[in-house]
Design an enzyme around this catalytic site. Sequence first.
Site, PDB file in Angstrom:
ATOM      1  N   CYS A  71      18.286 -14.554  33.040  1.00  0.00           N
ATOM      2  CA  CYS A  71      17.893 -15.748  33.796  1.00  0.00           C
ATOM      3  C   CYS A  71      18.873 -15.974  34.947  1.00  0.00           C
ATOM      4  CB  CYS A  71      17.879 -16.971  32.884  1.00  0.00           C
ATOM      5  SG  CYS A  71      16.513 -16.928  31.699  1.00  0.00           S
TER       6      CYS A  71
ATOM      7  N   ASP B 205      41.290 -29.204  73.423  1.00  0.00           N
ATOM      8  CA  ASP B 205      41.448 -30.065  74.588  1.00  0.00           C
ATOM      9  C   ASP B 205      42.794 -30.780  74.462  1.00  0.00           C
ATOM     10  OD1 ASP B 205      40.733 -31.492  76.917  1.00  0.00           O
ATOM     11  OD2 ASP B 205      40.078 -33.184  75.687  1.00  0.00           O
TER      12      ASP B 205
ATOM     13  N   CYS C  37      19.729 -18.550  36.809  1.00  0.00           N
ATOM     14  CA  CYS C  37      20.166 -19.902  37.175  1.00  0.00           C
ATOM     15  C   CYS C  37      21.610 -19.939  37.665  1.00  0.00           C
ATOM     16  CB  CYS C  37      20.014 -20.844  35.980  1.00  0.00           C
ATOM     17  SG  CYS C  37      18.320 -21.439  35.772  1.00  0.00           S
TER      18      CYS C  37
ATOM     19  N   ASP D 185      18.094 -30.867  39.212  1.00  0.00           N
ATOM     20  CA  ASP D 185      19.437 -30.650  38.703  1.00  0.00           C
ATOM     21  C   ASP D 185      19.893 -29.202  38.787  1.00  0.00           C
ATOM     22  OD1 ASP D 185      17.940 -29.524  36.667  1.00  0.00           O
ATOM     23  OD2 ASP D 185      18.117 -31.270  35.369  1.00  0.00           O
TER      24      ASP D 185
ATOM     25  N   CYS E  11      15.015 -25.768  40.170  1.00  0.00           N
ATOM     26  CA  CYS E  11      14.145 -26.905  40.502  1.00  0.00           C
ATOM     27  C   CYS E  11      13.781 -26.872  41.980  1.00  0.00           C
ATOM     28  CB  CYS E  11      14.859 -28.222  40.188  1.00  0.00           C
ATOM     29  SG  CYS E  11      15.233 -28.483  38.442  1.00  0.00           S
TER      30      CYS E  11
ATOM     31  N   ASP F  14      36.931 -33.953  72.509  1.00  0.00           N
ATOM     32  CA  ASP F  14      36.436 -35.294  72.227  1.00  0.00           C
ATOM     33  C   ASP F  14      35.625 -35.906  73.353  1.00  0.00           C
ATOM     34  OD1 ASP F  14      38.542 -35.738  74.052  1.00  0.00           O
ATOM     35  OD2 ASP F  14      38.819 -37.772  73.282  1.00  0.00           O
TER      36      ASP F  14
END
Length: 760
Positions: free
Chosen positions: A413, A457, A415, A15, A19, A653
């Site tokens: 900290c 293009d 975070c 989270d 982590c 494309d």
Amino acid sequence: MAEATQTRYRVEGMDCASCAAKIGTAVRRMPGVKDVSVSVTAGTMTVNHDAASDLSAIAKKVTGLGYSVSQLAGKATAAVTEGKDACCDRDHGPKGHKHADHNHGDHDHAEHGHTGHGHAQKVEAAEIEGLHGHDHGQTTGPWWASKKGRLTIFSGVALVVAYAIGHLVPSIAPYAFIVAMLIGLIPIARRAIMAAMAGTPFSIEMLMTIAAVGAVIINAGEEAAAVVFLFLVGELLEGVAAGKARASIQSLTALVPKEALLEQDGQTRAVPAESLAVGAVILVRPGDRISADGVILSGDSAIDEAPVTGESTPVRKSVDDKVFAGTINGDAALRVRVTAAAADNTIARVVKLVEEAQESKAPTERFIDRFSRYYTPGVVVVGALVAVIPPLFMGGAWGEWVYKGLAILLIGCPCALVISTPAAIAASLSAGARRGLLLKGGAVLETLGTITAVALDKTGTLTEGKPKVTDIIGFGHSEAEVLTFAAALETGSSHPLAKAILDKAADRARVPAASNAKALGGKGVTASVDGKAVFLGSPQAAGERVALSADQTARITALNDEGKTVSVLIIGETLAGAIAMRDEPRADAKSGLKALTDAGVKIVMLTGDNRRTATAIGSELGIEVRAELMPEDKQRIVGELKREGLIVAKVGDGINDAPALAAADIGIAMGGGTDVALETADAAVLHGRVGDVARMIDLSKRTMGNIRQNITIALGLKAVFLVTTIAGVTGLWPAILADTGATVLVTINALRLLAPVRNA
């Protein structure tokens, strides 16, 4: 050189960036592991490792940190050859990400299961006893039902009980607060120890543990208990916010229906949608969601594509048109031939691309990561100096300055700072994907905002890619007669010009039948219609049959000068009329190009089409034209623009655009393009709107602005509370709020990017 293998895992419960950092550090130290990429928002981990690496040991290492882990279904994919700096290429900009990190051309889509996150190979690794306090389980469902939610509630109740006991029996109040603190701190401390053993000694949990224990030592147990509770609340809010960001893209997978109506042996039966094979024929009833990517075999209906492409109005589709899984059939039954298996349908690929993109770090994110490695130990040193120097050398009170030092640990900290960039990027990638804007990584997203030139293009990019009837001229006959006779001759033909005439005549009067039809190579077609000999062909061929007046020739020449192809109709021995056709600009091409020029971006058309047609389209759209180009010419021009100091995006494309897409700073493939273009490009416009290129650039600029706001929030709050703490104005409670509060504010601010893209 040993060849590395790539294995992807689903990791439940991440989270925050802390982590991800702990997991990455721990796994990176495992034998045979070359590199690790962890995405908090996608909930995935990609490990590049030797073929002989122990995958079970890797999974147990992650489980040992308190997370649930499962290997994604499918075989591990060959990565890159060791020693070529490949594992780190994803951090070298958008091109590095494209060529090294995720080679989509060779990628096994089946690896990701139906939705891109299968759990077929669940790792059997029991959770370590005593980790009940740090629930890294799924953040789905109500927050209070998770272990982390229950722990936070329990800690809060214990704190309230401690206050009550303090009022009733003041003599035991300190012990009550210590017990309340330990309820939340014990699991935090265990996580800190595990992280330290795995190579992350300066984790947020370690700073929290030191601060709480130190507070108890200096008789601030009440504040220690409150700080631990606030820390748990902050973590819980982080998990909820991260879950919302993750759900924003994963919710797409719910759009695909579970069942499909399969036509087989003249009968229709319901089957699981994931079992549909390429080539199968399915029936889609009015109002049903289409269960697979495919091509319409029969039927004509309005398709609501908003869930996949962001198109606000239904799109009319008929035979031979493509349809996407998850879109909604409107007013008529359709028979559809499946063109992609469940694991390869549009939505599955979108989810997979976004998850992979979230694992690719943007330059800003990499800088913040490097900064935080030195920042956190630096905070510990500063906190220690604040706690020790004044009492030793300035006559300060030990209790007062140790208290301030502990507060600085909490203030420092990292975070909020670490999550500031990935949270914004993940939200933007998800928001873009939901609106048909696919970006292959944070580096791509960051670079888009700096684009100063866009090369586009023509055919299939600025134009629809198929001709349409633009003018019908009658020479002694009505326009309706000219169109009707021409359609009669073209019935049954699959030539693009013939289809343009037939499409134009589709909503007109009944087309009469033609007989004795015969194609004349390079000239046209003849047939008998209603007993009359009819010819439809080029002006030159028509001139060989009948004489064209000066006025007729002038009108045809004028149409040719506009880049239009003209077919002339002769009925009997008389010139009856002419039909002009051209591949017309997309409906939003002009406004889309204007949006780019208004943003200060230079635009240029690069096309292999003839100069006359290209110039006509360019004049209509107001864009500089480079025509009659080979693929290598387009690539060369992109290089020239870059040497002029411009940051170039190439939009195309087709296969002929692939070299230029790869050469540009950012390659953007238009929806409906070839697989080569889509895989070579850094980004894709799923719906094919020219205006979406400007929206991509705008999304990038908004994202970078959001990141700057997040960094300001994270560092600004810390700076304010650092000064007030040293001055003795604030203490431990505000200090933890400076950390968890900033983290929550940063995450919420990033989630604002999930709001609709402007002008979408």
